[in-house]
Design a protein around this motif. Sequence first.
Motif, PDB file in Angstrom:
ATOM      1  N   ARG A  16       0.837  -1.188   0.000  1.00 32.87           N
ATOM      2  CA  ARG A  16       0.000   0.000   0.000  1.00 32.87           C
ATOM      3  C   ARG A  16       0.878   1.246   0.000  1.00 32.87           C
ATOM      4  O   ARG A  16       1.997   1.230   0.516  1.00 32.87           O
ATOM      5  N   ILE A  17       0.341   2.315  -0.582  1.00 33.17           N
ATOM      6  CA  ILE A  17       1.044   3.600  -0.633  1.00 33.17           C
ATOM      7  C   ILE A  17       0.230   4.617   0.157  1.00 33.17           C
ATOM      8  O   ILE A  17      -0.961   4.799  -0.099  1.00 33.17           O
ATOM      9  N   ILE A  18       0.864   5.248   1.118  1.00 31.84           N
ATOM     10  CA  ILE A  18       0.223   6.309   1.889  1.00 31.84           C
ATOM     11  C   ILE A  18       0.984   7.602   1.604  1.00 31.84           C
ATOM     12  O   ILE A  18       2.188   7.686   1.827  1.00 31.84           O
ATOM     13  N   LEU A  19       0.250   8.610   1.097  1.00 33.37           N
ATOM     14  CA  LEU A  19       0.877   9.867   0.684  1.00 33.37           C
ATOM     15  C   LEU A  19       0.297  11.029   1.475  1.00 33.37           C
ATOM     16  O   LEU A  19      -0.916  11.165   1.591  1.00 33.37           O
ATOM     17  N   SER A  20       1.181  11.867   2.016  1.00 28.53           N
ATOM     18  CA  SER A  20       0.768  13.121   2.651  1.00 28.53           C
ATOM     19  C   SER A  20       1.609  14.231   2.058  1.00 28.53           C
ATOM     20  O   SER A  20       2.438  13.994   1.176  1.00 28.53           O
ATOM     21  N   ASN A  21       1.434  15.448   2.564  1.00 29.78           N
ATOM     22  CA  ASN A  21       2.228  16.563   2.030  1.00 29.78           C
ATOM     23  C   ASN A  21       3.628  16.607   2.637  1.00 29.78           C
ATOM     24  O   ASN A  21       4.395  17.526   2.355  1.00 29.78           O
ATOM     25  N   ARG A  23       5.338  13.196   3.429  1.00 29.33           N
ATOM     26  CA  ARG A  23       6.034  11.904   3.281  1.00 29.33           C
ATOM     27  C   ARG A  23       5.246  10.937   2.408  1.00 29.33           C
ATOM     28  O   ARG A  23       4.044  11.102   2.204  1.00 29.33           O
ATOM     29  N   VAL A  24       5.982   9.927   1.914  1.00 29.00           N
ATOM     30  CA  VAL A  24       5.381   8.769   1.265  1.00 29.00           C
ATOM     31  C   VAL A  24       5.700   7.563   2.138  1.00 29.00           C
ATOM     32  O   VAL A  24       6.867   7.345   2.497  1.00 29.00           O
ATOM     33  N   VAL A  25       4.684   6.798   2.497  1.00 32.64           N
ATOM     34  CA  VAL A  25       4.882   5.599   3.313  1.00 32.64           C
ATOM     35  C   VAL A  25       4.539   4.387   2.469  1.00 32.64           C
ATOM     36  O   VAL A  25       3.450   4.299   1.894  1.00 32.64           O
ATOM     37  N   LEU A  26       5.477   3.461   2.358  1.00 33.37           N
ATOM     38  CA  LEU A  26       5.284   2.222   1.608  1.00 33.37           C
ATOM     39  C   LEU A  26       5.106   1.092   2.613  1.00 33.37           C
ATOM     40  O   LEU A  26       5.996   0.826   3.423  1.00 33.37           O
ATOM     41  N   VAL A  27       3.962   0.419   2.564  1.00 31.79           N
ATOM     42  CA  VAL A  27       3.639  -0.638   3.525  1.00 31.79           C
ATOM     43  C   VAL A  27       3.476  -1.954   2.780  1.00 31.79           C
ATOM     44  O   VAL A  27       2.651  -2.063   1.857  1.00 31.79           O
ATOM     45  N   GLY A  28       4.275  -2.955   3.151  1.00 37.69           N
ATOM     46  CA  GLY A  28       4.197  -4.259   2.514  1.00 37.69           C
ATOM     47  C   GLY A  28       4.453  -5.372   3.493  1.00 37.69           C
ATOM     48  O   GLY A  28       4.560  -5.139   4.716  1.00 37.69           O
ATOM     49  N   ASN A  29       4.562  -6.606   2.974  1.00 37.73           N
ATOM     50  CA  ASN A  29       4.801  -7.761   3.847  1.00 37.73           C
ATOM     51  C   ASN A  29       6.123  -7.652   4.587  1.00 37.73           C
ATOM     52  O   ASN A  29       6.279  -8.192   5.685  1.00 37.73           O
ATOM     53  N   GLY A  30       7.080  -6.937   4.004  1.00 37.04           N
ATOM     54  CA  GLY A  30       8.393  -6.810   4.633  1.00 37.04           C
ATOM     55  C   GLY A  30       8.477  -5.695   5.656  1.00 37.04           C
ATOM     56  O   GLY A  30       9.541  -5.457   6.229  1.00 37.04           O
ATOM     57  N   GLY A  31       7.348  -5.006   5.883  1.00 33.64           N
ATOM     58  CA  GLY A  31       7.362  -3.924   6.855  1.00 33.64           C
ATOM     59  C   GLY A  31       6.985  -2.601   6.229  1.00 33.64           C
ATOM     60  O   GLY A  31       6.327  -2.550   5.187  1.00 33.64           O
ATOM     61  N   LYS A  32       7.415  -1.524   6.870  1.00 33.92           N
ATOM     62  CA  LYS A  32       7.042  -0.183   6.444  1.00 33.92           C
ATOM     63  C   LYS A  32       8.301   0.633   6.164  1.00 33.92           C
ATOM     64  O   LYS A  32       9.258   0.586   6.904  1.00 33.92           O
ATOM     65  N   ARG A  33       8.255   1.406   5.045  1.00 30.31           N
ATOM     66  CA  ARG A  33       9.355   2.305   4.697  1.00 30.31           C
ATOM     67  C   ARG A  33       8.792   3.713   4.537  1.00 30.31           C
ATOM     68  O   ARG A  33       7.844   3.916   3.778  1.00 30.31           O
ATOM     69  N   THR A  34       9.355   4.668   5.251  1.00 35.12           N
ATOM     70  CA  THR A  34       8.901   6.062   5.178  1.00 35.12           C
ATOM     71  C   THR A  34       9.917   6.897   4.422  1.00 35.12           C
ATOM     72  O   THR A  34      11.107   6.895   4.751  1.00 35.12           O
TER      73      THR A  34
END
Length: 270
Positions: A16-21, A23-34
Amino acid sequence: MKGGRKLNDVSWSNGRIILSNKRVVLVGNGGKRTLALSNVDGIGGRYDANQEIQRVSNYVSLRIGDDVFLIAAEEHEEFRTDLYRAFLDRKVIKARHPAIKGGVVQDTEWEQARIKVEADGISVAQQSGAFVRLELDDIGTLEETERTVMDEKASVIEAEHTDDEGTSVQTYLSGEPWIVAVVKSYLGEGRDRNRGAVELSESEREVLMALYSGVSSFEVPNFLGMSVDRVEEIFERLIEAEVLEEVRTRREVALEPRGRNIASEAMNEQ
């Protein structure tokens, strides 16, 4: 790319991709990357990668230091626009418009302005109340240079497009280095889309230069000393080559971005 080294075995991962003004947060099976937007050094489109990456047609590349991240959203165009909005919307920049009109330098001053990203381009609202739109499909040439902006040396984007009357103009935009980089990236999508090499005769180049200088398509025969029939033939050829577009059935024409590119280059060679 990681630590400046290209990864040949990289592949896509679902998430999943979470976007704000901020940061971009990438959430997957391997965890979360900000990914903080303030840390992004460059943004672009396709990236030279392996066949696994190339099987996805649309994605965005983000460069942070020596690392490059590729993000492919289900709704690519919507995500791409939202990403540029997160970077640029309501950011304060400096603008000079029109800096050049019809190939002639204008006596305009730099102004504070705010930028707004839209799906088909950007809008610039100047402090004086002037409003400038730069549509991606209308971007001809796009250059980055260094100029004196309000008594200081700064990076400047020189974007060529047309005004409401169809005349070629250049708008200058400046700001913080990362803002300049992102604006150039976004407008560059339009510039790259409108580029294309076309072999033209000397007469065809003269017609383009006349139109670029603001000569009406009806006045071209007298201005260049050509017959009306000859100019009509040239118009027909350039319309077929997508260098001109037909505005009215009376054969009024206006330069396409590709045509403005060619005319600008031809004038610089004079």
